[in-house]
Design a protein around this motif. Structure first.
Motif, PDB file in Angstrom:
ATOM      1  N   ASN A 119      39.149  17.738 110.652  1.00 16.91           N
ATOM      2  CA  ASN A 119      37.999  17.236 111.412  1.00 16.91           C
ATOM      3  C   ASN A 119      37.153  18.344 112.014  1.00 16.91           C
ATOM      4  O   ASN A 119      36.202  18.077 112.730  1.00 16.91           O
ATOM      5  N   ASN A 120      37.517  19.606 111.746  1.00 17.04           N
ATOM      6  CA  ASN A 120      36.843  20.740 112.353  1.00 17.04           C
ATOM      7  C   ASN A 120      36.769  20.571 113.875  1.00 17.04           C
ATOM      8  O   ASN A 120      35.734  20.779 114.492  1.00 17.04           O
ATOM      9  N   ALA A 121      37.897  20.172 114.460  1.00 19.56           N
ATOM     10  CA  ALA A 121      37.984  19.952 115.902  1.00 19.56           C
ATOM     11  C   ALA A 121      38.464  21.180 116.653  1.00 19.56           C
ATOM     12  O   ALA A 121      38.490  21.178 117.878  1.00 19.56           O
ATOM     13  N   ILE A 122      38.856  22.235 115.935  1.00 18.77           N
ATOM     14  CA  ILE A 122      39.403  23.436 116.568  1.00 18.77           C
ATOM     15  C   ILE A 122      38.374  24.563 116.509  1.00 18.77           C
ATOM     16  O   ILE A 122      37.802  24.834 115.456  1.00 18.77           O
ATOM     17  N   TYR A 123      38.170  25.180 117.670  1.00 18.72           N
ATOM     18  CA  TYR A 123      37.180  26.245 117.785  1.00 18.72           C
ATOM     19  C   TYR A 123      37.801  27.466 118.459  1.00 18.72           C
ATOM     20  O   TYR A 123      38.694  27.338 119.295  1.00 18.72           O
ATOM     21  N   GLU A 124      37.294  28.623 118.114  1.00 23.25           N
ATOM     22  CA  GLU A 124      37.701  29.854 118.782  1.00 23.25           C
ATOM     23  C   GLU A 124      37.171  29.836 120.208  1.00 23.25           C
ATOM     24  O   GLU A 124      36.074  29.320 120.474  1.00 23.25           O
ATOM     25  N   GLY A 125      37.925  30.389 121.129  1.00 24.13           N
ATOM     26  CA  GLY A 125      37.494  30.435 122.517  1.00 24.13           C
ATOM     27  C   GLY A 125      36.102  31.024 122.656  1.00 24.13           C
ATOM     28  O   GLY A 125      35.774  32.012 122.007  1.00 24.13           O
ATOM     29  N   GLY A 126      35.281  30.386 123.489  1.00 22.27           N
ATOM     30  CA  GLY A 126      33.933  30.873 123.737  1.00 22.27           C
ATOM     31  C   GLY A 126      32.880  30.382 122.769  1.00 22.27           C
ATOM     32  O   GLY A 126      31.693  30.593 122.977  1.00 22.27           O
ATOM     33  N   VAL A 127      33.289  29.696 121.707  1.00 18.42           N
ATOM     34  CA  VAL A 127      32.346  29.212 120.691  1.00 18.42           C
ATOM     35  C   VAL A 127      31.890  27.799 121.044  1.00 18.42           C
ATOM     36  O   VAL A 127      32.708  26.932 121.370  1.00 18.42           O
ATOM     37  N   GLU A 128      30.574  27.563 120.981  1.00 14.42           N
ATOM     38  CA  GLU A 128      30.042  26.224 121.211  1.00 14.42           C
ATOM     39  C   GLU A 128      30.462  25.300 120.077  1.00 14.42           C
ATOM     40  O   GLU A 128      30.700  25.740 118.962  1.00 14.42           O
TER      41      GLU A 128
END
Length: 114
Positions: A21-30
């Protein structure tokens, strides 16, 4: 319920490409609902707020990877278990008690996004 990443995260990034689901993001990324989904136009978040799917939102975490609860389906309809938890070398991908959802609710969320 959604999965969350605890502060034990070592920022290895193993979880991010595994999320269907592309629900995971690197810290600090919008983040945006539209990232990695087929959603266009208005979308209602878990808290009831209506946003444009393409709207960039503030990062949930700055120092570690994070999971957007509105996009997390625990991999229901894709895999037998949450893939982030399966690949995490430090077991920091755990159920988020703040976001309790049934399997049916998670599958309906998946259908809304794909």
């Amino acid at each position: 319920m959604a999965i969350k990443i605890t502060e034990e995260c070592i920022n290895c990034g193993a979880c991010e490409p595994e999320c269907p689901n592309n629900a995971i993001y690197e810290g600090g990324v919008e983040w945006a609902i539209a990232d990695g989904t087929s959603v266009k136009g208005d979308f209602t978040l878990i808290d009831g707020t209506v946003v444009d799917a393409a709207q960039r939102n503030a990062p949930i975490a700055v120092d570690t990877y994070y999971i957007v609860p509105t996009k997390c389906t625990e991999c229901q309809g894709f895999h037998e278990e949450p893939q982030c938890a399966a690949v995490c070398p430090v077991d920091c991908c755990v159920p988020d008690e703040m976001y309790r959802e049934t399997v049916e609710e998670l599958l309906a969320k998946k259908e809304r996004m794909h």
